[in-house]
Design an enzyme around this catalytic site. Structure first.
Site, mmCIF file in Angstrom:
data_model
loop_
_atom_site.group_PDB
_atom_site.id
_atom_site.type_symbol
_atom_site.label_atom_id
_atom_site.label_comp_id
_atom_site.label_asym_id
_atom_site.label_seq_id
_atom_site.Cartn_x
_atom_site.Cartn_y
_atom_site.Cartn_z
ATOM 1 N N LYS A 1 0.048 4.235 -0.164
ATOM 2 C CA LYS A 1 -0.593 5.400 0.460
ATOM 3 C C LYS A 1 -0.442 6.615 -0.464
ATOM 4 O O LYS A 1 -0.414 6.456 -1.675
ATOM 5 C CB LYS A 1 -0.039 5.630 1.863
ATOM 6 C CG LYS A 1 -0.102 4.340 2.694
ATOM 7 C CD LYS A 1 0.182 4.521 4.139
ATOM 8 C CE LYS A 1 0.070 3.158 4.842
ATOM 9 N NZ LYS A 1 0.204 3.237 6.280
ATOM 10 N N GLU B 1 -6.456 4.727 8.233
ATOM 11 C CA GLU B 1 -6.245 6.141 7.901
ATOM 12 C C GLU B 1 -7.507 6.757 7.292
ATOM 13 O O GLU B 1 -7.786 7.940 7.483
ATOM 14 C CB GLU B 1 -5.026 6.278 6.972
ATOM 15 C CG GLU B 1 -3.724 6.060 7.745
ATOM 16 C CD GLU B 1 -2.591 5.453 6.942
ATOM 17 O OE1 GLU B 1 -2.636 5.460 5.702
ATOM 18 O OE2 GLU B 1 -1.633 4.958 7.576
ATOM 19 N N GLU C 1 -4.773 -4.854 10.811
ATOM 20 C CA GLU C 1 -3.741 -3.832 10.981
ATOM 21 C C GLU C 1 -3.982 -3.092 12.304
ATOM 22 O O GLU C 1 -4.815 -2.177 12.354
ATOM 23 C CB GLU C 1 -3.789 -2.825 9.828
ATOM 24 C CG GLU C 1 -3.547 -3.445 8.466
ATOM 25 C CD GLU C 1 -2.998 -2.435 7.469
ATOM 26 O OE1 GLU C 1 -1.935 -2.712 6.906
ATOM 27 O OE2 GLU C 1 -3.603 -1.363 7.271
ATOM 28 N N ASN D 1 0.856 -1.184 0.000
ATOM 29 C CA ASN D 1 0.000 0.000 0.000
ATOM 30 C C ASN D 1 0.900 1.244 0.000
ATOM 31 O O ASN D 1 1.521 1.551 1.007
ATOM 32 C CB ASN D 1 -0.883 -0.035 1.265
ATOM 33 C CG ASN D 1 -1.702 1.230 1.442
ATOM 34 O OD1 ASN D 1 -1.763 2.076 0.549
ATOM 35 N ND2 ASN D 1 -2.339 1.360 2.602
ATOM 36 N N HIS E 1 -9.233 1.196 5.421
ATOM 37 C CA HIS E 1 -7.928 1.385 6.063
ATOM 38 C C HIS E 1 -8.105 2.335 7.244
ATOM 39 O O HIS E 1 -8.901 3.273 7.181
ATOM 40 C CB HIS E 1 -6.923 1.961 5.052
ATOM 41 C CG HIS E 1 -5.522 1.914 5.578
ATOM 42 N ND1 HIS E 1 -5.047 2.818 6.495
ATOM 43 C CD2 HIS E 1 -4.509 1.047 5.339
ATOM 44 C CE1 HIS E 1 -3.797 2.515 6.793
ATOM 45 N NE2 HIS E 1 -3.437 1.445 6.103
ATOM 46 N N SER F 1 4.060 -2.225 10.207
ATOM 47 C CA SER F 1 5.507 -2.317 10.399
ATOM 48 C C SER F 1 6.099 -3.666 9.977
ATOM 49 O O SER F 1 7.011 -4.191 10.627
ATOM 50 C CB SER F 1 5.877 -2.000 11.857
ATOM 51 O OG SER F 1 5.504 -0.666 12.179
ATOM 52 N N GLY G 1 3.255 2.183 10.708
ATOM 53 C CA GLY G 1 4.259 3.233 10.529
ATOM 54 C C GLY G 1 5.031 3.585 11.790
ATOM 55 O O GLY G 1 5.711 4.612 11.843
HETATM 56 P P1 13P Z 1 3.513 0.318 7.515
HETATM 57 O O1 13P Z 1 3.953 -0.985 6.878
HETATM 58 O O2 13P Z 1 4.227 1.509 6.990
HETATM 59 O O3 13P Z 1 3.496 0.199 9.007
HETATM 60 O O4 13P Z 1 1.970 0.536 7.072
HETATM 61 C C1 13P Z 1 1.076 -0.508 7.175
HETATM 62 C C2 13P Z 1 -0.159 -0.131 6.460
HETATM 63 O O5 13P Z 1 -0.880 0.764 6.882
HETATM 64 C C3 13P Z 1 -0.489 -0.868 5.232
HETATM 65 O O6 13P Z 1 -1.796 -0.623 4.826
#
Ligand code: 13P
Length: 252
Positions: free
Chosen positions: A15, A101, A169, A13, A99, A214, A175
């Site tokens: 983003k 976010e 997640e 992803n 997601h 992560s 992150g």
């Molecule tokens: P990271 O791998 O950067 O922690 O992000 C995970 C994520 O949100 C994938 O959708």
């Protein structure tokens, strides 16, 4: 069906990262995977503006492209939004919905996530439905309860193992460089498996449950070896082909 027979998936992803200059990464990835016998599906989910070009640079490889979100409607007066049909038209075979976010930044509810997943299915693409607890919820001992309610309300009727992927997640692991312990991930995934069987009947046992948060080349083998973990949804480490391949290697 034993979960070992589920074909895993590693999805990246991106983003809100990536312009034409970043197309060298999927090109590199496709090159590195040429001739490699993979035991997993691989997908790259770039910003919608790049889906078609990412597909083009990966041409001839088995790597698929996906979107990061879609509107629940097929078309209409929704300035700035994108429909599942449009993603499919650009070459996507799946779309991430729900997601954390999006749930946080755009106040998306479980009902909205379910409607988006249904829109994806209606368009003929797969839905990658994200769920996961916040740090407060984990500290408050509410993780399993949160997962249950998210599954019940975000996984709509019509989901099958072929058209749906679940991504667990934990919000606090995204992150941050933090990951739950192996035991915590095993507990969450076993719980998700059980709840999926409740809402998807026999399809629940065959549905892929990805872990995200992560995931790095250094922890991929350990994380992907956990029971009921059928792959990864990768954020930061999917932006560089060398890092992403380091994770995919858990399945080579
Ligand atoms: P990271 O791998 O950067 O922690 O992000 C995970 C994520 O949100 C994938 O959708």
């Amino acid at each position: 069906m034993a979960t070992q027979s589920i074909k895993p998936m590693v999805a990246g992803n991106w983003k809100m990262n990536g312009t034409t200059a970043n197309l060298k990464e999927p090109r590199l990835l496709a090159g590195m995977l040429r001739g490699v016998k993979l035991k997993c599906d691989v997908m790259v989910c770039p910003p919608a503006t790049l889906i078609r070009r990412v597909k083009a640079v990966m041409k001839g490889s088995m790597i698929k492209a996906g979107g990061q979100d879609c509107h629940a409607a097929v078309s209409g007066a929704h300035t700035g939004d994108i429909s599942a049909d449009m993603l499919k038209d650009a070459g996507a075979t799946a779309v991430i919905v729900g997601h954390s976010e999006r749930r946080t930044n755009h106040k998306e509810t479980d009902a909205m996530v379910a409607a988006k997943a249904q829109a994806a299915h209606k368009a003929g693409i797969n839905a990658i439905i994200c769920i996961g607890e916040t740090l407060d919820e984990r500290k408050g001992g509410k993780t399993l309860e949160v997962l249950t309610s998210q599954i019940k309300a975000s996984v709509p009727a019509g989901c099958t193992a072929a058209n749906t992927v679940i991504a667990y997640e934990p919000v606090w692991a995204i992150g941050t460089g933090l990951t739950p312990t192996v035991a915590e991930i095993a507990e969450a995934h076993a719980h998700i498996r059980k709840e999926l069987s409740a809402v998807m009947a026999e399809e629940g046992a065959k549905t892929r449950i990805l872990y995200g948060g992560s995931v790095k080349p250094t922890n991929a083998v350990e994380l992907m070896g956990i029971a009921n973990v059928n792959g990864a949804l990768v954020g930061g480490a999917s932006l560089k082909a060398v890092d992403f391949i380091g994770i995919i290697k858990a399945y080579i």
